[in-house]
Design a protein around this motif. Structure first.
Motif, PDB file in Angstrom:
ATOM      1  N   GLN A 289       0.854  -1.189   0.000  1.00  0.00           N
ATOM      2  CA  GLN A 289       0.000   0.000   0.000  1.00  0.00           C
ATOM      3  C   GLN A 289       0.890   1.239   0.000  1.00  0.00           C
ATOM      4  O   GLN A 289       1.987   1.223   0.573  1.00  0.00           O
ATOM      5  CB  GLN A 289      -0.912   0.022   1.231  1.00  0.00           C
ATOM      6  CG  GLN A 289      -1.913  -1.115   1.280  1.00  0.00           C
ATOM      7  CD  GLN A 289      -3.033  -0.955   0.275  1.00  0.00           C
ATOM      8  OE1 GLN A 289      -3.536   0.150   0.067  1.00  0.00           O
ATOM      9  NE2 GLN A 289      -3.433  -2.056  -0.350  1.00  0.00           N
ATOM     10  N   VAL A 290       0.405   2.303  -0.622  1.00  0.00           N
ATOM     11  CA  VAL A 290       1.154   3.557  -0.688  1.00  0.00           C
ATOM     12  C   VAL A 290       0.259   4.694  -0.207  1.00  0.00           C
ATOM     13  O   VAL A 290      -0.917   4.774  -0.573  1.00  0.00           O
ATOM     14  CB  VAL A 290       1.645   3.845  -2.120  1.00  0.00           C
ATOM     15  CG1 VAL A 290       2.280   5.232  -2.208  1.00  0.00           C
ATOM     16  CG2 VAL A 290       2.630   2.780  -2.567  1.00  0.00           C
ATOM     17  N   VAL A 291       0.827   5.545   0.633  1.00  0.00           N
ATOM     18  CA  VAL A 291       0.147   6.759   1.074  1.00  0.00           C
ATOM     19  C   VAL A 291       0.930   7.954   0.528  1.00  0.00           C
ATOM     20  O   VAL A 291       2.135   8.079   0.779  1.00  0.00           O
ATOM     21  CB  VAL A 291       0.056   6.832   2.610  1.00  0.00           C
ATOM     22  CG1 VAL A 291      -0.489   8.193   3.039  1.00  0.00           C
ATOM     23  CG2 VAL A 291      -0.826   5.710   3.139  1.00  0.00           C
ATOM     24  N   LEU A 292       0.251   8.803  -0.207  1.00  0.00           N
ATOM     25  CA  LEU A 292       0.879   9.999  -0.772  1.00  0.00           C
ATOM     26  C   LEU A 292       0.489  11.196   0.076  1.00  0.00           C
ATOM     27  O   LEU A 292      -0.670  11.607   0.097  1.00  0.00           O
ATOM     28  CB  LEU A 292       0.436  10.196  -2.222  1.00  0.00           C
ATOM     29  CG  LEU A 292       0.781   9.040  -3.174  1.00  0.00           C
ATOM     30  CD1 LEU A 292       0.260   9.334  -4.581  1.00  0.00           C
ATOM     31  CD2 LEU A 292       2.284   8.791  -3.199  1.00  0.00           C
ATOM     32  N   ALA A 293       1.467  11.723   0.804  1.00  0.00           N
ATOM     33  CA  ALA A 293       1.240  12.867   1.692  1.00  0.00           C
ATOM     34  C   ALA A 293       2.297  13.921   1.403  1.00  0.00           C
ATOM     35  O   ALA A 293       3.004  14.377   2.303  1.00  0.00           O
ATOM     36  CB  ALA A 293       1.290  12.421   3.151  1.00  0.00           C
ATOM     37  N   GLN A 294       2.399  14.310   0.140  1.00  0.00           N
ATOM     38  CA  GLN A 294       3.471  15.202  -0.293  1.00  0.00           C
ATOM     39  C   GLN A 294       3.175  16.676  -0.067  1.00  0.00           C
ATOM     40  O   GLN A 294       4.027  17.515  -0.336  1.00  0.00           O
ATOM     41  CB  GLN A 294       3.752  14.993  -1.780  1.00  0.00           C
ATOM     42  CG  GLN A 294       4.343  13.633  -2.109  1.00  0.00           C
ATOM     43  CD  GLN A 294       4.592  13.504  -3.586  1.00  0.00           C
ATOM     44  OE1 GLN A 294       3.669  13.317  -4.368  1.00  0.00           O
ATOM     45  NE2 GLN A 294       5.836  13.621  -3.982  1.00  0.00           N
TER      46      GLN A 294
END
Length: 1008
Positions: A289-294
């Motif tokens: 799983q990937v979380v994008l919090a850029q």
């Protein structure tokens, strides 16, 4: 020194002063500074010059989106071009310089381009440098020199680089408040977490806003909350923290690439000094799983002369003050169309700067934060805009005008405000780059005036400011939600985790303001810059649209909007907004340009990885290699194999050794190590059907024990590889391939078998290394094998040409092939590689009676050229079909096979295609250079029409003259014609077209 440094605050270490230089000027900063913050602390405002117009430029942003502050770092072999000063962590002895500006940064002669900017509008290079053609090289030199993109090192890189492969349950890109909460939630659930952030410290916006010092999270200072969260994550065994690491690529199947900068830190004296630590590390991560919090990137405002040094993003000003204790100006104006910049005005006031005014384009004003601004006595001009500024090398004054909200009309500048700093904010753009790279779509949010992530196609979630949540409370909430959801999708049991609470204040909506109205028409105001790095202005975009470029991708390429190191992070949304306004279309219909990896530029060293010198390309050695070395062989690399090229005797030159070896083959006996040929066993009930679909000749008619020459074609009908095929029994075949094509052919066959014809019961096995091949050739080769007690009859009647037999030779089991690549009587011996050296020595000892001679690949090439045998890869180039080579007899018509239909194309049947021929020098002395072009008359005016080229050329000791092979248009019909071979150095050689078979045309010697 450091006249703009604040007396207190910030996250720098004042106990560790650091000395550095910029353009030769000695300066000082502190540990914790970046090069950008240290330059601002020392009052350095002009950092570089712009790409096209060479206008003076200063620092605009403080992150990876910075477009102007590109510097050359270090010197000598360790120099690195085009690094952003905002990402360079300050260290003792750092040397940086601007790559543009001659003779100096502050006095740049190329600034004359700015005076004639109307002549350098978008696309001028397409229209200007077309003619005369003879000046193209001059144009290229001048343009490259004026561009000033830094200088690459001209010697070996002294630094080290590493590659790491990693797996995790949850990968989180961005360690701001959202990413930290997501990591905490996933880690407490038990998931394996990798948390990566491009900054040297984790915390994101909490490091550089007033909230980190004053606001509370769950009743404690934000800085205390941050330290507690980081302490827990650092102590968790299932968490990997990667600061200074950019997730720069999101690829298929949740495969992501990360760039970790690990050898540029405050404890080093210069680049390239560490012998044991890598400068950069490439992480190749496969995540469930990937979380994008850029987060989000603040947009600039587009007004006249908005590129002047001293104009910065409001968030960058706050970051300078709160994180680096630098106040980049003494008297400031804040220009905004949203509430976020009001905090910057408060930060400036608390840092001791005079805030002359806040210029807010919205007539209704700001939200709750407006009360704090009023309390501080800061003047606010509602319904006003900054339409122009004054000051070339540093901001001196801004022109403020009242604005009705009509973007189509011009304004009148009525207020002049003196200042040395303008903090601007045009709103925020979520970082949707990785989401887009993953294949996800974006949608336009009218309320926030930005694109936000929409549907995801991979196992990824976006959260926080990168998802359009601009409030800290919302960021923390979304972070905890996506962290728990990602861990849950990895199979971990849900846990209870309440999101921290913070104070929230109502805000007033942002106002769309893609281009700030000026005192004159946009086409007469060419200095409203959208893309600072490429000098792309509003006028350029308008010109592109007038010239018919309506698609945003076309506009990008015509104007260079979004090119360069920042990849449009600052300017693209404004550019799309300008396009939308001119076309009178909603910005959602304009769309975005393509977001490609890398998110930020990466170095070649990072891609290359560990420098291993000669081990970069694997070296393969045959079982006979040690013998060849002891015999003094000169080696060449063929398909990664070290093969003997020739065996020189004392005092022999290369031509002399090759000539001696050739004569030995023709006159008596010679021996060759042919072990590197690709060898493939094809077995199974459907082996015949499988091979019939691949090869051009009939397989079913082959008898057991017979050999056949075969060619493989690509789907385009061109020759792909060739070799000898032997039928061992009804369902087993033995194939040989070229040395360089062995792996490719096996993979190609496997691809067809597994993906296109899976119904066929066939098994492919590479036996290249298992068996060694020893070729004995020459009139006495049969006698040699008989001398060693061969267990089978070797007479022409019992063992004819192109047959295979199992036998014993010197009591060793072997497989004998009656084939020849030299045109002489020859046998190829296949033997288990464990016994190859022993058999080779027996053959050498027994062959002394006939003066046995080892020969190498160069001799093999001469011998095959004398017989007119072509070599795939040397005499073919991917554009040669069987008919071109005179192999009409091998092209079946009764069955289909790969490439057959392509052979029926009109182009494949042209009579004027290049055909395989031989060449002889008219003087019988001059060797024709390989690669020489063939022309009828070299004295005609240029360009000279060429009719072919020389593919192979040798001196034949047997024929006592030079010979060559070539591909010539309609070559077989032109035998006897005189042509000229012209080489790159201008050498001309008269040649005659002849048959490609120079020796033993009827093959009598190989059949005896």
């Amino acid at each position: 020194m450091q006249e703009y440094r604040l007396k207190s605050a910030g996250r720098i270490d004042r106990s560790k002063p650091l000395n550095f230089s910029f353009n030769g000027q000695a300066l000082q900063g502190y540990a914790g500074d970046t090069l950008a913050s240290a330059l601002l602390a020392n009052g350095i405002k002009v950092i570089g010059r712009s790409f096209k117009l060479h206008r003076p430029r200063g620092i605009v942003a403080m992150g990876v989106e910075e477009p102007n502050a590109l510097v050359q770092l270090g010197s000598g072999a360790a120099t690195v071009p085009n690094l952003r000063a905002t990402e360079i962590i300050l260290y003792e002895g750092l040397q940086a310089r601007s790559p543009r500006g001659w003779p100096s940064l502050h006095f740049d002669l190329a600034a004359v381009f700015d005076r004639c900017s109307s002549l350098l509008a978008a696309g001028f290079y397409y229209k200007t440098f077309m003619a005369p053609r003879k000046l193209w090289s001059v144009y290229e030199h001048v343009i490259r020199a004026s561009a000033g993109w830094g200088k690459a090192p001209d010697s070996a890189d002294p630094d080290h680089y590493e590659h790491i492969n990693a797996h995790c349950d949850v990968l989180i890109a961005g360690a701001g408040p959202t990413g930290l909460m997501a990591a905490l939630a996933a880690a407490r659930s038990g998931a394996r977490v990798i948390l990566a952030d491009e900054q040297s410290e984790m915390g994101g916006s909490l490091l550089s806003t007033a909230a980190s010092a004053m606001a509370s999270i769950d009743g404690q200072l934000a800085t205390d909350w941050l330290e507690a969260i980081l302490a827990e994550l650092k102590g968790a065994p299932n968490v990997t923290l990667l600061p200074r690491t950019t997730v720069f690529g999101y690829h298929d199947h949740n495969f992501l690439t990360l760039s970790e900068r690990c050898n540029i830190s405050s404890d080093e004296s210069s680049l390239g000094q560490s012998l044991y630590r890598a400068r950069e590390r490439l992480w190749r991560v496969r995540a469930k799983q990937v979380v994008l919090a850029q987060g989000a990137i603040e947009r600039p405002l587009v007004f006249c002369n908005n590129d002047r040094p001293g104009i910065m993003l409001a968030s960058a000003v706050s970051q300078c003050i709160q994180r680096y204790a630098v106040c980049p100006g003494r008297r400031a104006v804040v220009f905004t169309n949203n509430d976020s910049a009001y905090q910057t005005a408060i930060d400036l006031h608390q840092a001791g700067a005079a805030v002359a005014a806040i210029v807010d384009s919205r007539a209704e004003g700001a939200g709750a934060i407006h009360a704090e601004v009023e309390r501080l006595g800061i003047t606010v001009f509602r319904g006003h805009i900054v339409c122009d500024v004054d000051g070339a090398s540093g901001l001196q004054e801004v022109a403020v005008a009242a604005w009705s909200g009509d973007r189509s009309k011009t304004v009148e500048s009525s207020i002049k405000i003196a200042c040395d700093l303008l903090a601007m904010s045009g709103g925020w753009s979520p970082s949707v780059h990785l989401h887009s790279q993953s294949g996800g779509k974006n949608r336009w949010n009218d309320e926030l005036q930005c694109f936000v992530p929409d549907v995801a196609v991979q196992a990824t979630r976006s959260a926080g400011a990168g998802n359009g949540a601009m409030d800290l409370q919302d960021c923390l909430l979304q972070g905890s939600q996506v962290g728990l959801a990602a861990a849950g999708d990895c199979g971990f049991a849900p846990i209870e985790l309440a999101a921290p609470t913070t104070q929230t204040s109502p805000t007033h909506p942002i106002q769309a303001l893609w281009r700030v109205p000026a005192t004159q028409d946009a086409d007469r105001c060419p200095r409203q810059f959208i893309d600072f790095q490429n000098d792309t202005s509003v006028a350029d975009v308008r010109l592109a649209l007038r010239e018919g470029y309506r698609n945003i991708e076309h506009v990008k390429r015509y104007t260079a909007l979004g090119f360069g190191t920042d990849q449009g992070k600052l300017g693209n949304i404004n550019g799309m907004g300008v396009v939308a306004e001119i076309l009178d279309q909603p910005i959602a219909s304009i769309g975005t340009t393509t977001f490609r990896p890398a998110y930020t530029p990466v170095t070649f060293g990072l891609c290359a990885g560990v420098g291993v010198g000669q081990l970069f390309d694997p070296v393969r050695k045959t079982a006979l290699h040690e013998w060849h070395e002891s015999a003094g062989a000169e080696f060449e690399v063929v398909g990664q194999w070290l093969r003997p090229e020739y065996f020189p005797q004392a005092g022999e030159t290369r031509p002399q050794a090759v000539a001696r070896e050739c004569l030995a083959v023709r006159s008596s006996l010679a021996i060759l190590d042919a072990s590197t040929l690709g060898k493939i066993r094809v077995e199974g009930p459907d082996a015949v059907e499988f091979l019939e679909r691949l090869y051009t000749h009939s397989i079913a008619n082959m008898k057991v024990g017979r050999c056949a020459y075969g060619i493989l074609l690509g789907e385009d009908g061109m020759v792909k590889d060739d070799g000898v095929m032997a039928r061992l029994d009804e369902t087993s075949f033995y194939l040989t391939t070229t040395t360089g094509g062995a792996a490719q052919v096996l993979a190609w066959m496997e691809s067809w078998l597994q993906t296109e014809w899976p119904e066929l019961q066939v098994f492919l096995t590479s036996v290249t290394e298992q068996f060694s091949t020893i070729a004995v050739a020459g009139p006495n080769s049969r006698r040699l094998l008989q001398q060693l007690g061969c267990s089978i009859s070797l007479t022409p009647e019992d063992f004819p040409f192109m047959t295979v037999r199992d036998a014993e030779l010197a009591a060793l089991p072997v497989q004998l092939f009656r084939v020849s690549f030299s045109g002489e009587l020859a046998f190829e011996i296949n033997i288990d590689s464990r016994f190859a050296l022993h058999l080779w020595q027996l053959l050498m000892d027994a062959g002394e009676a006939w003066s046995i001679t080892p020969y190498g690949t160069e001799t093999m090439h001469v011998l095959r050229a004398e017989k007119g045998f072509f070599m795939v890869g040397q005499d073919t180039d991917g554009s040669v079909n069987p008919r071109d080579l005179g192999l009409h007899w091998m092209v079946r018509k009764d069955r289909d096979y790969l490439g057959k239909r392509s052979l029926s194309r009109a182009d494949a049947l042209r009579a004027d295609r290049k055909q395989w021929v031989g060449l002889e020098s008219l003087d019988s002395k001059t060797k024709v250079p390989e690669g020489a072009q063939l022309v009828v008359d070299p004295d005609v005016p240029t360009p000279v029409p060429m009719c072919g080229h020389v593919s192979s050329s040798y001196i034949s000791a047997c024929l006592d003259k030079p010979i060559a092979l070539a591909l010539v248009a309609s070559g077989r019909e032109r035998r006897g014609e005189i042509l000229f071979a012209v080489s790159a150095d201008g050498l001309r050689t008269a040649v005659k077209i002849v048959t490609p078979v120079f020796y033993d045309a009827h093959g009598e010697r190989q059949n005896v």
